[in-house]
Design an enzyme around this catalytic site. Structure first.
Site, mmCIF file in Angstrom:
data_model
loop_
_atom_site.group_PDB
_atom_site.id
_atom_site.type_symbol
_atom_site.label_atom_id
_atom_site.label_comp_id
_atom_site.label_asym_id
_atom_site.label_seq_id
_atom_site.Cartn_x
_atom_site.Cartn_y
_atom_site.Cartn_z
ATOM 1 N N ASP A 1 9.202 2.564 1.884
ATOM 2 C CA ASP A 1 7.980 3.224 2.299
ATOM 3 C C ASP A 1 7.923 2.915 3.535
ATOM 4 O O ASP A 1 7.519 1.770 4.004
ATOM 5 C CB ASP A 1 6.720 2.769 1.430
ATOM 6 C CG ASP A 1 5.593 3.659 1.860
ATOM 7 O OD1 ASP A 1 5.487 4.034 2.807
ATOM 8 O OD2 ASP A 1 4.521 3.205 1.192
ATOM 9 N N LYS B 1 2.445 9.234 8.627
ATOM 10 C CA LYS B 1 1.484 8.886 9.583
ATOM 11 C C LYS B 1 2.029 9.672 10.976
ATOM 12 O O LYS B 1 1.654 10.578 11.344
ATOM 13 C CB LYS B 1 1.594 7.486 9.723
ATOM 14 C CG LYS B 1 0.833 7.082 8.469
ATOM 15 C CD LYS B 1 -0.247 5.728 8.658
ATOM 16 C CE LYS B 1 -1.049 5.596 7.533
ATOM 17 N NZ LYS B 1 -0.883 4.693 6.373
ATOM 18 N N PHE C 1 0.586 -1.226 -0.158
ATOM 19 C CA PHE C 1 -0.081 -0.169 -0.081
ATOM 20 C C PHE C 1 1.002 1.369 0.172
ATOM 21 O O PHE C 1 1.635 1.326 0.924
ATOM 22 C CB PHE C 1 -0.858 -0.042 1.247
ATOM 23 C CG PHE C 1 -1.788 1.211 1.115
ATOM 24 C CD1 PHE C 1 -3.184 1.030 0.365
ATOM 25 C CD2 PHE C 1 -1.587 2.263 1.768
ATOM 26 C CE1 PHE C 1 -3.933 2.042 0.165
ATOM 27 C CE2 PHE C 1 -2.838 3.416 1.563
ATOM 28 C CZ PHE C 1 -3.598 3.273 0.662
HETATM 29 C C1 LIG Z 1 -0.967 5.050 5.032
HETATM 30 C C2 LIG Z 1 0.154 4.867 3.964
HETATM 31 C C3 LIG Z 1 0.222 5.356 2.947
HETATM 32 C C4 LIG Z 1 -0.426 6.562 2.382
HETATM 33 O O1 LIG Z 1 -0.470 7.695 3.387
HETATM 34 P P1 LIG Z 1 -1.519 8.969 3.187
HETATM 35 O O2 LIG Z 1 -1.167 9.793 4.186
HETATM 36 O O3 LIG Z 1 -2.911 8.297 3.480
HETATM 37 O O4 LIG Z 1 -1.425 9.304 1.682
HETATM 38 C C5 LIG Z 1 1.256 4.997 2.047
HETATM 39 N N1 LIG Z 1 2.039 4.143 2.410
HETATM 40 C C6 LIG Z 1 1.888 3.103 3.584
HETATM 41 C C7 LIG Z 1 2.867 2.132 3.921
HETATM 42 C C8 LIG Z 1 0.953 3.530 4.361
HETATM 43 O O5 LIG Z 1 0.602 2.758 5.143
#
Ligand SMILES: *Cc1c(COP(=O)(O)O)cnc(C)c1O
Length: 402
Positions: free
Chosen positions: A219, A248, A134
């Site tokens: 990420d 986050k 994700f």
């Molecule tokens: C939540 C998340 C995103 C996206 O973040 P947003 O602030 O909602 O754009 C990207 N990568 C990972 C691993 C995430 O958990």
């Protein structure tokens, strides 16, 4: 306003792109939430990992209040001390990179993808990511996201993205060619169900990126900022990525994202190539500085390790008691409970009893409490969770006997 009146406003005026729980939240403190009807909720999934040091951490509240009275926003035409200091703090706790600031995880990943395109030679435009990953909802990051359900309705997507099975080195080798600009992975897949990368997979990515002149992007939007017991989850592995993305938990609840790249790579992002109006503003940076200070002053990295181990121990006990649990996995306070069947009903029953957890991929329960969580709070959470498992088991047996 009553709960129903607020929900009515949403029905009429707010776009319905979220599946929301029928609760209106009015207050949060640490691992606790209160709804508009006065119910207290024990939050073991605060803000989808945004409230990494709990709701309304006093140091973050203080920093925001102080900063709001001084300067709320100034554009990136000027320098501000807070952005420089935050970049230094992130760099010194990681691999000595340089930072670009934005407002979300998707934006941080967009910046990373753009930087990879700029930094590598012009013919490289491809990206390798993993299945069940994700990476966000913008058109490039949703393309990077290896889950077909998020692509529905948006085809054709951005060209050049290939999704390989997580931890599959053969597939990685097969997908690699001279046109690959970068490999982007989550060291622990969050939304994908708390899947931990193997050392071998991470090393293979590093080796292939080096051989082919591609970049390695981690990420760490969900894994970063201490939840795993280290500032960055990449520090659990022997190799360093070229770029880390964060969001986050970074701002303690304030919207902020960051991309940190090795200096020689970062320098490809020259004026005119990328920008963000709100990125790295004084409010968000002050909050993020307060988060880092709080984590260190309160030893929250080691608390994440201790409380993570304690939660796992308790969940392992439950796994011995209840057949529905297949196994427990994760690192630190990033814990997934693989069920043998759907977890949605368990999650909603827990909420009725005052416990907030999450279910992802249909059958993985996520326990991702704040790094400030206490043993007593974990005990309370486990008690509620156990009682729900017991009810669920009883209901299944009753059904069978009918
Ligand atoms: C939540 C998340 C995103 C996206 O973040 P947003 O602030 O909602 O754009 C990207 N990568 C990972 C691993 C995430 O958990």
């Amino acid at each position: 306003m009553t709960t129903q009146e607020t929900i009515n406003l949403f029905d009429k005026y707010v776009i319905g792109n979220y599946g929301r729980l029928a609760r209106v939240i009015v207050k949060g403190s640490g691992s606790r939430l209160w709804d508009a009807d006065g119910n207290e909720i024990l939050d073991m999934f605060p803000g989808w990992a945004v409230s990494g040091i709990g709701h309304c951490h006093p140091k973050v509240v203080e920093a925001i209040q102080r900063q709001a009275a001084e300067l709320i926003h100034i554009d990136n035409t000027f320098y501000i001390e807070q952005q420089g200091r935050l970049a230094q703090m992130l760099s010194e706790r990681g691999f000595g990179g340089k930072c670009f600031f934005c407002n979300s995880g998707a934006e941080a990943n967009e910046a990373a993808l753009k930087l990879a395109r700029l930094h590598t030679d012009a013919k490289k435009y491809k990206f390798i990511t993993t299945e069940k990953s994700f990476h966000g909802r913008s058109i490039a990051t949703v393309t990077a996201t290896g889950q077909p359900k998020y692509h529905k309705g948006f085809l054709p997507l951005v060209p050049g993205f290939k999704h390989i099975p997580f931890n599959d080195i053969k597939a990685l080798e097969a997908a690699f060619d001279d046109e690959v600009a970068a490999v982007m992975i989550e060291p622990i897949q969050g939304e994908g169900g708390i899947n931990v990368a193997t050392d071998e997979f991470i090393s293979a990515i590093r080796r292939l990126c080096d051989e082919k002149g591609a970049l390695m992007i981690f990420d760490e939007v969900q894994t970063g900022m201490g939840r795993t017991g280290k500032w960055y989850a990449c520090q659990h592995f022997d190799v360093e990525p070229d770029i880390i993305t964060l969001a986050k938990a970074l701002g303690g609840g304030m919207a902020i994202g960051a991309m940190m790249a090795k200096p020689e790579i970062a320098d490809s992002l020259v004026p005119g190539t990328h920008a963000s109006t709100f990125g790295g503003n004084p409010m968000a940076c002050s909050a993020a500085i307060a988060v880092i200070e709080a984590v260190e002053e309160e030893n929250l990295l080691s608390n994440a390790i201790d409380m993570g181990a304690y939660t796992r121990e308790k969940l392992e006990e439950l796994a011995g008691e209840y057949q529905i649990i297949d196994h427990v996995r994760g690192i630190g306070l990033m814990i997934g409970l693989q069920l043998k069947s759907s977890g949605a009903e368990i999650v909603s029953k827990c909420l009725e009893k005052g416990l907030r957890i999450n279910c992802t991929q249909g059958s993985v329960i996520r326990f991702m409490p704040a790094m400030t969580v206490t043993r007593e709070q974990i005990d309370s959470a486990i008690d509620i969770f156990r009682s729900v498992l017991k009810d669920t088991k009883q209901a299944a047996e009753d059904e069978e006997n009918q």
